[in-house]
Design an enzyme around this catalytic site. Structure first.
Site, short mmCIF file in Angstrom:
data_model
loop_
_atom_site.label_atom_id
_atom_site.label_comp_id
_atom_site.label_asym_id
_atom_site.label_seq_id
_atom_site.Cartn_x
_atom_site.Cartn_y
_atom_site.Cartn_z
N LYS A 135 21.64 -67.46 4.39
CA LYS A 135 21.56 -66.75 3.10
C LYS A 135 20.36 -67.19 2.28
O LYS A 135 19.99 -66.50 1.32
CB LYS A 135 22.86 -66.96 2.32
N LYS A 161 21.59 -75.21 -0.12
CA LYS A 161 22.63 -74.33 0.42
C LYS A 161 23.48 -75.07 1.43
O LYS A 161 22.99 -75.93 2.17
CB LYS A 161 21.98 -73.11 1.09
N SER A 192 25.79 -70.27 6.98
CA SER A 192 25.37 -69.67 5.71
C SER A 192 24.04 -70.17 5.17
O SER A 192 23.58 -69.70 4.14
CB SER A 192 26.46 -69.85 4.65
N SER A 226 28.59 -68.41 -1.64
CA SER A 226 28.24 -68.16 -0.24
C SER A 226 28.93 -66.90 0.25
O SER A 226 29.43 -66.83 1.39
CB SER A 226 28.62 -69.35 0.65
#
Length: 431
Positions: free
Chosen positions: A63, A224, A60, A122
């Site tokens: 992202k 993140k 993720s 997420s």
């Protein structure tokens, strides 16, 4: 003959330059992660790294690119945060076991809410919904992701989906994720508004931030987390802390760790690397903008000498660790922020040992002259180890000598008692 000057100053230059050597020598076997990097955005230098260009599943962390493109569209006026869109069938590509906001076709949601869902939750359904809104469909958006990655110099990266699902051909690296994180912070700092949230609630569902450090360390404000079975537990982390330097009141660092074994481990590894870097390195201004560094003679011009000056400040990261052995991260004490070596505490250096070697690329200039030219190169060494070369470029505009000046120069050439000794280039001492 080339002219050099060595300066022991704990400083550096600015113009252009690339770092090629790590600042801290960390034993990689003491860091329980498959790949990692510590990056200093102020200087552009890598403080330390291991396998940072290895192509791995980013999960993720992908992202961050979706957020980057979304914020870019907002800044360009092509998208508004308060724009309400209707979720459609694209959310059905998200499988039940994937992280999601549980969007359903027909539900109304704003771009701002989708960004919070993307970063804090997420949410894969937020990722594909934003991708379809911006790209028209997923393939076009993925092509945009790869285009932006190329523009950012992410040479270890190729995307095949916006959510970070493990797929053949979907990969990145710790170094590239640090580049992406830096681009987000520099170009769209409002990303940090989302990444520092400790929780987010939408449609009566609350998700607590998986970056547990935003709760534990007030200086941490993103970036993140990511996890898949193929990737392991990943974390891109950033923090901003005050310094004791009035020229640089705040300092930001970015740490990326890939392939750890648990969410607690990724947080611990990243936090320890970050704390070590804050305590055993510092940023300093080597030369201030417009400070003269050298003069070179000008032939046939209205002026006799040209002064070489950097156009901007140059910031350099310097090491405060000067032991002959590599750093064992297992000997780093989180509570004190200090290392131990053979049972003794290793205090950070009070003074840095940095050498700057200035080489003139031009010994003289001849008028008329009007171009951007590299007039000098600065070689930077720390503890006798080369760190980077920095080019000093100036926009040089030299007008030709007037008729009277040319006549006087001719007189001085033909009359011996008017002759002047040749004036060599001069390098100024820097303080």
């Amino acid at each position: 003959m080339k002219r050099f000057i060595s300066l022991c100053a704990g400083m550096s230059f600015l113009c252009t330059g690339l770092s090629h050597a790590a600042i801290l020598n960390i034993d990689p076997t003491s860091v329980p992660a498959a790949a990692w990097t510590i990056f200093d955005p102020q200087s552009g230098q890598t403080i330390a790294e291991f396998n940072s260009h290895a192509q791995r599943a980013p999960a993720s962390l992908t992202k961050m690119m979706v957020a980057y493109i979304t914020l870019k569209e907002i800044k360009a006026g092509k998208l508004k945060r308060n724009e309400i869109i209707t979720a459609n069938d694209v959310v059905h590509v998200v499988q039940p076991d994937e992280s999601q906001m549980f969007l359903r076709p027909g539900q109304k949601i704003s771009i701002d809410q989708l960004l919070s869902g993307l970063v804090v939750m997420s949410a894969n359904d937020a990722a594909v919904t934003l991708a379809q809104r911006i790209g028209g469909d997923l393939p076009h958006f993925v092509a945009r992701m790869n285009q932006e990655a190329k523009a950012l110099g992410m040479t270890d990266t190729h995307f095949t989906n916006p959510a970070g699902i493990t797929m053949d051909g979907h990969y990145s690296s710790a170094a590239d994720m640090a580049k992406l994180g830096n681009a987000l912070i520099q170009q769209y700092p409002d990303y940090l508004y989302y990444s520092k949230q400790t929780s987010y609630t939408w449609n009566n569902r609350t998700h607590h931030a998986t970056n547990i450090l935003v709760k534990q360390d007030a200086t941490v404000d993103g970036l993140k987390t990511g996890f898949t079975r193929a990737a392991g537990f990943n974390l891109a982390l950033t923090a901003k802390r005050p310094t004791m330097n009035p020229d640089m009141p705040d300092r930001r660092l970015i740490v990326v760790v890939l392939g750890t074994t648990s969410p607690v481990m990724r947080a611990e590894v990243a936090h320890r690397l970050m704390n070590l870097a804050y305590n055993y390195t510092r940023d300093e201004v080597a030369i201030k903008a417009k400070q003269p560094i050298a003069e070179i003679p000008v032939l046939s011009g209205q002026i006799k000498r040209y002064t070489i000056t950097p156009q901007n400040n140059k910031i350099m990261t310097t090491s405060l660790y000067q032991q002959p052995v590599a750093i064992d991260m297992r000997s780093f004490d989180q509570a004190s922020g200090l290392l131990k070596l053979n049972g003794q505490t290793v205090q950070p250096l009070a003074q840095t040992a940095t050498k700057l070697q200035v080489q003139l690329n031009k010994q003289q200039l001849t008028a008329p002259f009007n171009q951007n030219v590299q007039l000098a190169t600065v070689k930077i060494y720390q503890n006798n180890q080369w760190v980077e070369d920095v080019a000093i470029n100036n926009d040089v505009k030299l007008e030709p000598a007037s008729l009277l000046q040319r006549f006087w120069a001719w007189i001085k050439q033909i009359l011996p008692f008017f002759k002047e000794a040749a004036s060599p280039a001069t390098i100024f001492p820097l303080h």
